[in-house]
Scaffold this active site. Structure first.
Site, PDB file in Angstrom:
ATOM      1  CE  LYS A  97      58.657  54.328  46.563  1.00  0.00           C
ATOM      2  NZ  LYS A  97      59.949  54.637  45.704  1.00  0.00           N
ATOM      3  CB  CYS A 139      57.460  62.442  46.634  1.00  0.00           C
ATOM      4  SG  CYS A 139      59.077  63.611  46.555  1.00  0.00           S
ATOM      5  CG  ASN A 144      66.078  62.094  48.429  1.00  0.00           C
ATOM      6  OD1 ASN A 144      65.808  62.952  47.509  1.00  0.00           O
ATOM      7  ND2 ASN A 144      65.582  61.258  49.010  1.00  0.00           N
ATOM      8  N   GLY A 149      66.151  50.286  52.663  1.00  0.00           N
ATOM      9  CA  GLY A 149      67.308  49.934  53.155  1.00  0.00           C
ATOM     10  C   GLY A 149      68.083  48.534  52.682  1.00  0.00           C
ATOM     11  N   GLY A 189      67.514  50.762  46.387  1.00  0.00           N
ATOM     12  CA  GLY A 189      67.293  52.229  46.255  1.00  0.00           C
ATOM     13  C   GLY A 189      68.734  52.725  46.441  1.00  0.00           C
ATOM     14  CG  ASN A 203      57.908  56.807  40.852  1.00  0.00           C
ATOM     15  OD1 ASN A 203      57.823  57.895  41.085  1.00  0.00           O
ATOM     16  ND2 ASN A 203      57.756  55.818  41.787  1.00  0.00           N
ATOM     17  CG  ASN A 225      58.973  57.684  48.797  1.00  0.00           C
ATOM     18  OD1 ASN A 225      60.139  57.947  48.809  1.00  0.00           O
ATOM     19  ND2 ASN A 225      58.321  57.818  47.647  1.00  0.00           N
ATOM     20  CB  THR A 226      62.574  58.920  51.850  1.00  0.00           C
ATOM     21  OG1 THR A 226      61.499  59.875  51.406  1.00  0.00           O
ATOM     22  CG2 THR A 226      63.578  58.501  50.885  1.00  0.00           C
TER      23      THR A 226
HETATM   24  C1  LIG Z   1      67.984  60.273  45.469  1.00  0.00           C
HETATM   25  C2  LIG Z   1      66.865  59.680  45.522  1.00  0.00           C
HETATM   26  C3  LIG Z   1      65.652  59.927  44.760  1.00  0.00           C
HETATM   27  C4  LIG Z   1      64.416  59.328  45.001  1.00  0.00           C
HETATM   28  N1  LIG Z   1      63.535  59.803  44.081  1.00  0.00           N
HETATM   29  C5  LIG Z   1      62.251  58.975  43.980  1.00  0.00           C
HETATM   30  C6  LIG Z   1      61.434  59.263  42.875  1.00  0.00           C
HETATM   31  O1  LIG Z   1      61.369  59.989  42.221  1.00  0.00           O
HETATM   32  N2  LIG Z   1      60.072  58.790  43.006  1.00  0.00           N
HETATM   33  C7  LIG Z   1      59.847  57.644  44.296  1.00  0.00           C
HETATM   34  O2  LIG Z   1      58.637  57.199  44.439  1.00  0.00           O
HETATM   35  N3  LIG Z   1      60.767  57.438  45.071  1.00  0.00           N
HETATM   36  C8  LIG Z   1      61.828  57.974  45.076  1.00  0.00           C
HETATM   37  N4  LIG Z   1      62.819  57.840  46.008  1.00  0.00           N
HETATM   38  C9  LIG Z   1      62.731  56.794  47.166  1.00  0.00           C
HETATM   39  C10 LIG Z   1      63.321  55.488  46.700  1.00  0.00           C
HETATM   40  O3  LIG Z   1      62.645  54.858  45.766  1.00  0.00           O
HETATM   41  C11 LIG Z   1      63.132  54.625  47.914  1.00  0.00           C
HETATM   42  O4  LIG Z   1      61.639  54.421  48.163  1.00  0.00           O
HETATM   43  C12 LIG Z   1      63.581  54.999  49.176  1.00  0.00           C
HETATM   44  O5  LIG Z   1      64.585  55.563  48.881  1.00  0.00           O
HETATM   45  C13 LIG Z   1      64.024  53.813  50.147  1.00  0.00           C
HETATM   46  O6  LIG Z   1      64.631  52.879  49.674  1.00  0.00           O
HETATM   47  P1  LIG Z   1      66.154  52.452  49.814  1.00  0.00           P
HETATM   48  O7  LIG Z   1      66.426  52.654  51.335  1.00  0.00           O
HETATM   49  O8  LIG Z   1      66.534  51.374  49.329  1.00  0.00           O
HETATM   50  O9  LIG Z   1      66.689  53.735  49.214  1.00  0.00           O
HETATM   51  C14 LIG Z   1      64.150  58.463  45.753  1.00  0.00           C
HETATM   52  C15 LIG Z   1      65.156  58.209  46.756  1.00  0.00           C
HETATM   53  C16 LIG Z   1      66.488  58.835  46.759  1.00  0.00           C
HETATM   54  C17 LIG Z   1      67.532  58.311  47.580  1.00  0.00           C
END
Ligand SMILES: Cc1cc2nc3c(=O)[nH]c(=O)nc-3n(C[C@H](O)[C@H](O)[C@H](O)COP(=O)(O)O)c2cc1C
Length: 307
Positions: free
Chosen positions: A169, A134, A73, A248, A269, A103, A196-197
């Site tokens: 975070k 981010c 994303n 994940g 997430g 957040n 985070n990602t």
């Molecule tokens: C569409 C999308 C939007 C996200 N927006 C934010 C955000 O605004 N702030 C943040 O700290 N993390 C954001 N994240 C990261 C998630 O909170 C999370 O840390 C990350 O996706 C890993 O977890 P997951 O694999 O369970 O999704 C976002 C992730 C996705 C997929």
């Protein structure tokens, strides 16, 4: 069975969750959108979309691309801004049993401090999660999270601006996540959430162009779970504050791995994007596991794999 966890033991206001299952920022809107779909009040906590001093439009489309076992994303922190959040969302949250964590993000350290200060005494907000991770914005965000010194500076600024519990975070896109974790804990973070990602990209071979409007994005979903788990294990061994595991988590088994690695709570997430009630399923699966294994308190499981 006791599933409750305290995520800010050193903070006067505390952050007591009825259970360790939270939703991850950006994947669950403001929580309000999900009320119709299942009983969100049963969750441990809801973390809302990243919030900045002013509204942000985010990055050009397309902003989401599916990958093998995950998604990329590049939303770019599209959000309504702190004033609208206070006026329109917080009054709804104030009537909820489930705690809401906001957040927060920004382009400058002052942005973080301003948002934190504005949210300090707002009813309906139980804590802040400082997003220094981010990967999808041109200034701020993960820039602060890659380096222990800047990560600590942001944490100190937010800590001074609010009496709310402060979660910080972390980004996996750094050389030494443990050093960053130690620095933010020393700077006054009540808890640390990670990860985070991971940075990534995709190319459309038909158009011969990058898929995402922003070219680069952040990878999430099952593909990143082993990476996240290792980082949670490492960080939980290095800091004294509670750690929140994220990355994940799709089912209760995933969540239990993070808890056994040392996470006091978990965030669900990307799994919300395919099943809106994924977080509740995770919770119910943890409850079943505890029943089957005759575990009376979630505390018995936290960090058990480390012993
Ligand atoms: C569409 C999308 C939007 C996200 N927006 C934010 C955000 O605004 N702030 C943040 O700290 N993390 C954001 N994240 C990261 C998630 O909170 C999370 O840390 C990350 O996706 C890993 O977890 P997951 O694999 O369970 O999704 C976002 C992730 C996705 C997929």
């Amino acid at each position: 069975m006791n599933l409750s966890v305290q995520l800010a033991p050193e903070n006067a206001r505390g952050l007591l969750l009825a259970n360790p299952v939270m939703t991850a920022s950006g994947t669950f809107g403001y929580g309000i959108e999900y009320q119709e779909l299942f009983d969100i009040q049963r969750l441990g906590a809801i973390v809302c979309k990243g919030t900045t001093p002013e509204p942000w439009e985010g990055n050009p489309q397309p902003r989401i691309a599916e990958t093998a076992s995950g998604v990329l994303n590049s939303i770019g922190l599209q959000n309504i801004g702190v004033d609208t959040l206070i006026a329109e969302k917080a009054p709804i949250w104030a009537g909820w049993r489930v705690p809401v964590v906001v957040n927060i993000a920004g382009e400058t350290i002052d942005d973080y401090a301003r948002v934190a200060e504005r949210l300090d005494k707002v009813a309906g907000i139980s804590g802040l999660e400082v997003n220094i991770s981010c990967p999808n914005i041109s200034a701020g965000g993960a820039e602060f999270g890659v380096n222990p010194d800047t990560a600590a500076t942001v944490t100190t600024a937010v800590r001074k601006a609010t009496s709310l519990p402060v979660l910080v975070k972390l980004t996996p896109n750094t050389g030494d996540i443990v050093a960053v974790a130690v620095a933010v804990a020393d700077a006054g973070a009540d808890a640390i959430s990670l990860i985070n990602t991971l940075k990534g990209m995709a190319i459309d071979i038909r158009t011969q162009r990058p898929v995402l409007g922003n070219i680069y994005g952040g990878l999430s979903g099952p593909a990143i779970k082993p990476v996240a788990l290792q980082m949670v294990y490492q960080v939980a061994g290095a800091v004294d504050v509670p750690v929140i595991g994220c990355g994940g988590i799709t089912n209760a088994d995933d969540a239990l791995e993070f808890i056994m690695a040392g996470a006091s709570a978990v965030q669900v997430g990307t799994a919300n994007l395919t099943s809106p009630r994924a977080a509740l399923d995770v919770l119910e699966g943890i409850e079943r596991f505890m029943q089957d294994e005759a575990i009376g308190d979630i505390a018995e499981l936290i960090g058990v794999a480390r012993e």
